[in-house]
Write an enzyme that holds these catalytic residues in place. Structure first.
Site, PDB file in Angstrom:
ATOM      1  CG  ASP A 215      -2.113   0.922   1.031  1.00 55.04           C
ATOM      2  OD1 ASP A 215      -3.107   0.589   0.366  1.00 55.04           O
ATOM      3  OD2 ASP A 215      -1.993   2.057   1.543  1.00 55.04           O
ATOM      4  CE1 TYR A 341      -4.375   7.353   1.302  1.00 52.89           C
ATOM      5  CE2 TYR A 341      -4.833   6.864  -0.988  1.00 52.89           C
ATOM      6  CZ  TYR A 341      -4.641   6.439   0.310  1.00 52.89           C
ATOM      7  OH  TYR A 341      -4.689   5.107   0.589  1.00 52.89           O
ATOM      8  CG  HIS A 403      -4.615  -4.041   0.620  1.00 52.60           C
ATOM      9  ND1 HIS A 403      -4.039  -3.608  -0.547  1.00 52.60           N
ATOM     10  CD2 HIS A 403      -4.432  -3.037   1.519  1.00 52.60           C
ATOM     11  CE1 HIS A 403      -3.541  -2.391  -0.368  1.00 52.60           C
ATOM     12  NE2 HIS A 403      -3.754  -2.023   0.875  1.00 52.60           N
TER      13      HIS A 403
END
Ligand SMILES: *[C@@H]1O[C@H](CO)[C@@H](O)[C@H](O)[C@H]1NC(C)=O
Ligand SMILES: *[C@@H]1O[C@H](CO)[C@@H](O)[C@H](O)[C@H]1NC(C)=O
Ligand SMILES: *[C@@H]1O[C@H](CO)[C@@H](O)[C@H](O)[C@H]1NC(C)=O
Ligand SMILES: *[C@@H]1O[C@H](CO)[C@@H](O)[C@H](O)[C@H]1NC(C)=O
Ligand SMILES: *[C@@H]1O[C@H](CO)[C@@H](O)[C@H](O)[C@H]1NC(C)=O
Ligand SMILES: *[C@@H]1O[C@H](CO)[C@@H](O)[C@H](O)[C@H]1NC(C)=O
Ligand SMILES: *[C@@H]1O[C@H](CO)[C@@H](O)[C@H](O)[C@H]1NC(C)=O
Ligand SMILES: *[C@@H]1O[C@H](CO)[C@@H](O)[C@H](O)[C@H]1NC(C)=O
Length: 434
Positions: A215, A341, A403
């Site tokens: 990630d 982000y 994930h």
């Protein structure tokens, strides 16, 4: 309840002035060298969360056939009930303090980032007593935290069998996540995080080390490896995204792609088209959702639960686990995690809408291993595509997991870590005797 003031205390006057006035919801000192850290969160913020959870107002319950609108309302009510009636933060806090050796320090984000402030860090550090242990930096992702490293600590630092490789494990909290205070200025993205973590490894006297990350950690490790070939020996990524080029897309539309190529494109599109609203919000207007999420613990828990639920294969997140994971953001407020982000866009990795623009991710010359798991949003990368991003020498495509590999299938990830880094020919760890 008595009013407790929690301020960052200044170890030395060298720390940036802005930090001296920053109130934190936990006891901490961020000095210029590693100091032991015990988690002690302000009981008032925990009580405030509890109060707000008890007052949760629910959306109407549309009978959606699946999760297409988001986590169902019955999940929100059951998590709320558990939080109000059973969840015991002091127990969680005790457990975190007993399972993790934690420290704080301060580093800078230089030389290869534009971030000028000093960077206070919280990190986990477990040393092996083996003289041949390899320093391993573990980097967590969204919506996780340093808690993701838990299952790896004992097997990697103290392997049951002397023939298995050993590691010193370092797992920092990305600033703004867990108990690394949020950056107070812009320009702290994956590149700056990588610079900070490289400086942390050097401060810990690990001039040479390897990295494992997925990630966000899977982006940060690429910047680190590229900027620090003198320090980063090799990288194991469980999130190695690559951008198909225009020839690939032409082949795709002509029906000429291989099964793996088609799978990567379609599954990622499927995720992006249906489940990536959170990402676009975070990378465009993080403060717009910042207010509501900072105010509503259940709102935030449900917000991260969607991704957590959709990207595991066979793992049931308990209400307790979901609450603890959300608190790793909610205690300091989730806005900083959101805006990481936005900074990722500034570092040119999440731009261009639906697919990442990996033309701007640096090529990694060091040996890279990739591990992929079926429930992840990115799976079955063809080796030749993977090799466009770096010197990929190992490609493991697992049949189980998703994930959160270190949580759902820790044994598979541990096996990959051991077989790659334990082989000096493959991963350049010969200096440790492998
Ligand atoms: C390392 O520590 C473990 C217990 O933590 C012990 O069993 C083992 O013998 C130690 N090994 C060495 C090489 O000191
Ligand atoms: C292995 O690591 C050393 C030390 O960082 C470096 O000098 C060397 O170039 C690396 N070799 C390979 C093949 O990457
Ligand atoms: C896309 O990548 C393939 C294989 O690496 C290469 O043959 C092709 O020329 C590339 N297309 C473009 C437009 O760069
Ligand atoms: C697709 O494959 C067919 C048959 O091999 C070929 O004629 C055509 O040019 C290919 N198209 C593309 C865009 O690769
Ligand atoms: C998702 O979006 C892409 C690009 O907008 C589109 O081409 C594709 O058909 C969509 N795919 C799925 C599986 O929804
Ligand atoms: C949410 O509901 C599903 C059943 O629809 C259940 O399997 C799951 O465990 C619930 N999650 C939580 C966190 O309560
Ligand atoms: C990717 O980013 C680079 C530089 O930021 C830009 O020049 C390029 O057009 C972008 N690629 C795509 C496919 O938009
Ligand atoms: C280490 O990797 C090399 C290169 O792939 C391989 O030839 C060798 O057999 C591996 N060694 C062990 C002990 O697995």
């Amino acid at each position: 309840m008595s009013v407790i003031k929690h301020y960052v205390s200044l170890a030395t006057a060298l720390l940036a002035v802005s930090r001296s006035t920053l109130a934190l919801e936990w006891d901490a000192t961020y000095g210029n060298s590693p100091a032991l850290f015990k988690l002690a969160v302000n009981p008032e913020i925990i009580a405030l969360a509890h109060q707000k959870v008890a007052l949760t107002r629910y959306p109407i319950d549309v009978k959606q056939p699946d999760w297409s609108d988001g986590p169902p309302v019955h999940n929100a009510t059951s998590v709320r009930d558990y939080w109000v009636k059973e969840y015991d933060w002091s127990n969680t806090q005790r457990r975190i303090n007993s399972r993790f050796n934690m420290f704080t320090t301060t580093v800078d984000a230089k030389p290869f980032s534009e971030y000028e402030e000093r960077v206070p860090l919280h990190f986990v550090h477990h040393r092996s007593n083996r003289s041949d242990a390899i320093p391993l930096l573990f980097i967590h992702g969204w919506p996780g935290s340093f808690l993701e490293v838990e299952n790896l600590l004992e097997p990697l630092t103290n392997p049951s069998d002397a023939s298995l490789p050993a590691f010193h494990v370092v797992a920092p909290s990305i600033p703004g996540f867990g108990f690394s205070p949020a950056p107070t200025n812009p320009l702290f993205g994956p590149r700056a995080a990588g610079e900070s973590f490289n400086n942390l490894m050097h401060q810990l006297n690990y001039p040479h080390y390897v990295i494992q990350g997925g990630d966000l950690g899977g982006f940060i490790n690429r910047f680190m490896a590229s900027s620090h070939p003198e320090s980063v020996l090799s990288v194991l990524s469980n999130f190695w995204l690559v951008q198909p080029n225009s020839t690939d897309f032409a082949r795709y539309y002509a029906g000429n792609t291989t099964d793996d190529e088609r799978y990567v494109i379609e599954e990622f599109w499927n995720f992006e088209n249906k489940s990536s609203g959170y990402r676009f919000e975070q990378q465009t207007s993080p403060l717009q959702i910042g207010y509501a999420m900072t105010d509503s613990p259940i709102g935030f828990a449900m917000y991260i639960y969607e991704f957590m639920f959709l990207t595991v294969q066979n793992y049931i997140w308990s209400a307790k686990e979901l609450i603890t994971w959300s608190l790793m953001y909610w205690i300091q407020g989730p806005y900083a995690g959101f805006r990481f982000y936005k900074e990722s866009v500034n570092d040119h990795i999440l731009e261009d809408g639906l697919l990442i623009n990996s033309t701007t991710l640096p090529y990694i010359h060091q040996p890279v291993a990739i591990s992929e798991f079926p429930a992840d949003i990115w799976y079955r990368t063809p080796l030749d595509w993977a090799q466009r991003g770096g010197n990929v020498v190992v490609r493991k495509v697992h049949e189980k997991g998703g994930h959160f590999a270190s949580v759902e299938t820790p044994d598979l990830l541990i096996e990959d870590i051991r077989s790659f880094f334990g082989n000096g020919t493959l991963s350049n760890t010969t200096m440790f005797g492998y």
